[in-house]
Design an enzyme around this catalytic site. Structure first.
Site, mmCIF file in Angstrom:
data_model
loop_
_atom_site.group_PDB
_atom_site.id
_atom_site.type_symbol
_atom_site.label_atom_id
_atom_site.label_comp_id
_atom_site.label_asym_id
_atom_site.label_seq_id
_atom_site.Cartn_x
_atom_site.Cartn_y
_atom_site.Cartn_z
ATOM 1 N N VAL A 45 0.849 -1.189 0.000
ATOM 2 C CA VAL A 45 0.000 0.000 0.000
ATOM 3 C C VAL A 45 0.888 1.244 0.000
ATOM 4 C CG1 VAL A 45 -1.813 1.268 1.198
ATOM 5 C CG2 VAL A 45 -1.781 -1.242 1.282
ATOM 6 N N ALA A 69 4.736 -1.180 3.166
ATOM 7 C CA ALA A 69 4.532 0.240 2.898
ATOM 8 C C ALA A 69 5.297 0.613 1.636
ATOM 9 C CB ALA A 69 5.011 1.079 4.068
ATOM 10 N N LYS A 70 4.583 1.105 0.628
ATOM 11 C CA LYS A 70 5.234 1.552 -0.602
ATOM 12 C C LYS A 70 5.668 3.003 -0.417
ATOM 13 C CE LYS A 70 3.948 0.484 -4.736
ATOM 14 N NZ LYS A 70 3.119 0.396 -5.964
ATOM 15 N N ILE A 71 6.962 3.212 -0.533
ATOM 16 C CA ILE A 71 7.542 4.517 -0.275
ATOM 17 C C ILE A 71 8.296 5.003 -1.517
ATOM 18 C CG2 ILE A 71 9.053 5.851 1.232
ATOM 19 C CD1 ILE A 71 6.727 4.583 2.732
#
Length: 220
Positions: free
Chosen positions: A57, A86-88
């Site tokens: 996400v 976590a997509k960063i």
């Protein structure tokens, strides 16, 4: 090759999970917009389909501390545990957030990568996956497959735990070439996932089997 579906299209995802050996789903703001779903609804629907598969996400914040708080909120809200990534994006604040997230025990997928150095820095910052954009590189007269190959080479030479999650495809051939370049994983749209397993000669072979075997299989 680890296959993930790059989509929030729930109906397509349900169909894919009936037969395709997917290990998870990736999302981003553009995919959510295309689906017409809010994040809460989209991710909850995805969870019901993927079960214990990984869900990636993307955060919307642009400051490291806010990115971390956002990621923690999503992980707790959806109760995903270690299946949450976590997509960063690989911005200055993003790199800072990656280290903070890893210290907090949250998995990280570094995204929006266009160079080998961006990926290498993300790996050093603790990213579990780095996602180079293949087609978008090709669109600007760069060489997406070569960049993927360089990143794979780095992860091996420097003994990094990071996996390359190749992304942004327009053709099945691109997927073939990143797999041959050593990418450990790829996130692919439903349209290309369906094309990936199709070949007209396979259809012809199956049709011939059905014709030749008619009346011969008398056990069942």
């Amino acid at each position: 090759m680890i296959y993930l579906a790059d989509t929030a299209d729930i109906q397509a995802l349900k169909h894919l999970y009936e037969f395709f050996p997917l290990t998870g789903v990736t999302t981003n703001p553009t995919i959510l917009k295309q689906s017409g779903l809010k994040l809460s609804e989209a991710v909850q629907n995805i969870i019901e389909i993927v079960g214990k598969g990984s869900i990636h996400v993307q955060v919307m914040s642009d400051k490291a501390e806010d990115m971390v708080n956002e990621a923690k909120t999503y992980k707790n809200y959806f109760n995903l545990g270690d299946n949450f990534y976590a997509k960063i994006p690989v911005s200055i604040e993003g790199y800072k957030a990656m280290r903070m997230l890893k210290d907090a025990g949250i998995n990280v997928t570094a995204t929006a990568i266009f160079t080998q150095q961006q990926a290498l820095v993300a790996s050093r910052a603790g990213a579990d996956f780095v996602a180079p954009y293949v087609s978008r590189l090709d669109n600007i007269s760069s060489h997406g497959i070569e960049v993927v190959g360089d990143i794979v080479k780095n992860t091996k030479e420097f003994n990094l735990d990071t996996k390359v999650l190749a992304a942004s495809f327009k053709t099945v051939d691109q997927i073939h070439r990143v797999s041959m370049a050593g990418a450990q994983s790829a996130t692919i749209s439903p349209e290309l996932l369906f094309q990936l397993i199709k070949h007209p000669m396979t259809d012809i072979s199956i049709a011939q089997f059905e014709k030749d075997g008619e009346g011969l299989y008398n056990i069942f």
